[in-house]
Motif scaffolding. Structure first.
Motif: not given
Lengths: 266, 490
Positions: A189-190, A225-228, B120, B173, B179
């Motif tokens: 994950x991010x 996924x945007x969070x991965x 980022x 998370x 998704x």
């Protein structure tokens, strides 16, 4: 009372599963296997359509239409069994655990209904190979990079009296600084990416990394996924992969021992 | 003063409904969604003591007024809403980012905007600082020393005693709620199963029931009986594992190993019965994907009976061992008023005197036809949470026996019509407590799916149980809550 618990434990039979029965075993994982003789282009097309993680693909290899099955992406959902009409069944054994990424893929020639470069059966020298591993210890640090905890549950099972990983000299340690091998689960994950890099850095060289589970191998159901950030190898180098969602303890044993064997053979 | 009244006029606010006892109703969940014109809305779901949950929907384009000071259980939900939807929340005591860490830039709200690639960032996050002579900070995690999930704990201690514990979670998370969007109703099950892997069957059933609720269909009796067997087996496995885990954390490794052995016997029995150790890929919207062989289910129920008998004997021995009692009793007390304020659920709530269980209070098929007790105790310590689990394990085993013996015949899958606009919700009593799904779909594709997980609900209560204990008891107290990080973080 404490002594009664110990007494009861002592009366238990030995439950440990012999290593020969573990290696290649994939019961309970629903990994698919393809029966080449039953495969048709129409069935292959259906497989591509039903697979939720695009583990099945039709590609052209050397001018022939081929069906590719990438086990790193497979989440063992079993949705391909029914439309497979007998060409896809739950695998009776699965020996790819611990392989490098390019060896997680199987390919079938749709024209000739044969597997291209079929799996070489694992030679029956397992016992001898295991003997060569004996006398060496392996310290493993498990690292959750964002998993759903399904893989953690199965990794934790490796220490129960059935799998008893300690019998191979394999021991789970608390610090990456004490580890020879990182067992990494989950899509990265991010929010975990930095901690994954730092943990990898903390492992003394030479370090082995095993990516565990569909998410660890490919991102699995969470790919994109945007969070991965991605699979484990998007962040740190990986030596071997153990597919499955989650991989069963037997698959984990197979994978860990194979990565170790490959390392020792080097 | 003038500014406050201006805020109150522009931001929408709700009055939390009252329960029958005159207190504010229990908050079940709070989440955002987008209306037809992509206008932001906030949904509040309460349990006012009726079988049906009470849902209040509020337009949120102009921001909302926080209810966190009256309903402390709303605090994390409102922070999550602020992160996900960018809804302005007036009067919230702590609007620090919750799910997006330092790496996330300000002003990006993935549930509202299409997010291709998120740049980022490196923004600041401040922990609560406890000041005074002799106070030290202990930082633990996100990577922990065992085979467990990641999360950060910041302890402020004086000597061995914990004054304050602050949680920093959401390391795992994965953007799961986002998704779901665009997936078919059938495929959504796969994401639901990967929200919290050890409770994957409860998630699959709760999700499937929400789709069935949206389509207004009932599933065949055989399918709901098979689901009940899976749900109770998951509870049994989870509770055995938790009691074993408590033994690990006090160094009683013989008993811990014994418990892992009983747990493993059930996982192997499941594997023989349905080729999956954790019942993945069984429940789908409409029922269960493939019928299970009655003979194999009978075999499974025999294994369950044997495991339950062994576990009951083992638990009796564990809980009467004086050194265990010494560690478990009075450790990590969660007071009932704190549990109520934070709307805690599941075994943790029942160990702190809250008498709630979705199976009895908001019954779903076939629990309306099952007789069972709901054990409740008011001690609120580690021992109470252990005892609740031991009692519930025995009850689950009995329910499984009855379900297998009275298994109805017939089909296991009803067909679904997912055309048009659908909206549905459902709750399930998972091993960790109330699990609630709310979803919306258009022509068979999900447009929103919210997951209220019991872990998200219960985590904020854990620091209250830890405060005043010695730091060495933290692993034990934490284990007695047995919360999922991934289920919380989603």
């Amino acid at each position: 009372m404490i002594f009664e618990v110990i007494e009861r434990s002592l009366r238990q039979p030995n439950r440990v599963i012999p290593v020969e029965a573990l290696l290649g075993n994939c019961d309970g994982s629903r990994m698919p296997d393809v029966i080449a003789s039953q495969l048709t282009p129409a069935i292959s097309q259906k497989l591509v359509e039903v697979c939720p993680t695009a583990a099945f693909r039709i590609e052209e290899c050397d001018g022939w239409a081929c069906l590719k099955l990438s086990y790193g992406e497979c989440i063992g959902c079993g949705k391909c069994f029914e439309p497979g009409e007998g060409a896809v069944v739950a695998a009776k054994s699965f020996t790819l655990c611990g392989n490098p990424k390019d060896q997680l893929v199987r390919v079938w020639d749709l024209e000739r209904r044969t597997e291209i470069a079929p799996l070489r059966p694992e030679p029956g020298v397992v016992r001898e190979q295991i003997h060569r591993l004996l006398g060496k210890a392996l310290n493993v640090r498990q690292l959750d990079a964002g998993s759903c905890n399904g893989c953690e549950a199965e990794i934790a099972a490796l220490t129960n009296p059935y799998y008893d990983l300690e019998r191979f000299g394999i021991h789970f340690v608390a610090s990456p600084k004490h580890a020879d091998m990182l067992l990494v689960t989950g899509p990265v994950t991010r929010n975990m990416a930095e901690a994954v890099r730092a943990t990898y850095e903390a492992v003394p060289a030479p370090k082995l990394v095993v990516a565990v589970g569909a998410c660890g191998c490919s991102g699995g159901i969470f790919a994109g996924s945007h969070a991965v950030v991605g699979a484990v190898d998007a962040v740190i180098p990986v030596d071997g992969y153990v597919p499955g969602c989650p991989p069963t303890p037997a698959m984990l044993v197979t994978g860990i021992l194979k990565v170790l064997r490959r390392r020792i053979a080097k | 003063m003038a500014r406050v009244s201006k805020n109150q006029s522009s931001e929408a606010a709700i009055a939390p409904p009252m329960a029958k006892d005159g207190a504010i109703a229990r908050l079940v969940t709070l989440f955002g969604s987008l209306g037809r014109n992509r206008d932001k809305r906030v949904h509040y779901v309460f349990d006012a003591g009726d079988p049906n949950y009470k849902e209040i929907i509020l337009p949120a384009e102009a921001g909302i007024h926080s209810i966190a000071l009256r309903v402390p259980a709303a605090a994390w939900y409102e922070r999550e809403l602020h992160d996900q939807y960018g809804v302005e929340i007036a009067g919230h005591p702590d609007l620090r980012p919750l799910i997006f860490h330092e790496n996330w830039p300000d002003g990006v709200h993935p549930m509202v905007d299409a997010v291709e690639s998120v740049p980022w960032s490196n923004r600041e996050y401040r922990f609560l600082e406890v000041q005074g002579i002799g106070i030290a900070e202990v930082a633990v995690g996100p990577v922990h020393a065992g085979i467990i999930e990641p999360g950060h704990f910041r302890f402020s201690v004086v000597g061995d005693t914990v004054l304050n514990l602050e949680l920093r979670h959401f390391y795992t998370h994965k953007g799961a709620e986002k998704l779901f969007e665009g997936r078919s109703c059938n495929q959504g099950t796969l994401i639901a199963e990967s929200i919290s892997g050890d409770n994957c069957f409860a998630h699959a059933v709760a999700y499937s029931q929400a789709v069935e609720n949206a389509c207004r269909i009932d599933i065949p009796p055989r399918a709901s009986a098979i689901r009940l067997i899976g749900l109770e087996l998951e509870r049994l496995v989870s509770h055995i594992s938790d009691v074993g885990g408590l033994c690990t954390d006090v160094g009683f490794s013989v008993a811990a190993s014994y418990a892992t052995r009983i747990k493993e016997s059930l996982l192997q029995a499941s594997s023989r019965c349905c080729n999956t150790r954790y019942w993945r890929g069984i429940a789908v919207p409409g029922g269960v994907r493939v019928d299970l062989d009655t003979g194999k289910l009978l075999e499974l129920s025999r294994e369950v009976a044997e495991a339950a008998r062994e576990f009951s004997d083992l638990a009796k021995l564990i809980l009467t061992t004086p050194s265990i009692q010494n560690r478990f009793e009075t450790a990590g007390i969660l007071r009932q008023d704190v549990a109520r304020d934070l709307a805690v659920v599941g075994p943790v709530a029942r160990a702190s005197g809250m008498d709630l269980d979705v199976r009895r209070d908001h019954p779903y098929a076939p629990y309306d036809q099952v007789q069972f007790d709901v054990p409740v105790t008011h001690y609120g310590d580690v021992m109470a949470r252990a005892r609740i689990r031991v009692e519930e394990a025995a009850i689950s085993a009995r329910i499984i026996q009855e379900a297998v013996n009275g298994l109805p015949a017939g089909s296991v899958l009803a067909s679904l019509d997912t055309l048009g606009e659908l909206q549905g919700s459902s709750a399930v009593e998972s091993p960790r407590g109330e699990l609630y799904y709310w979803l919306e779909a258009r022509d068979g594709r999900l447009t929103r799916c919210h997951v209220k997980s019991p872990s998200f609900q219960n985590w904020p209560a854990m620091p209250f149980a830890v405060a005043g204990n010695i730091i060495a008891d933290f692993p034990l107290i934490n284990k007695s809550f047995n919360l999922s990080y991934s289920g919380c973080d989603r």
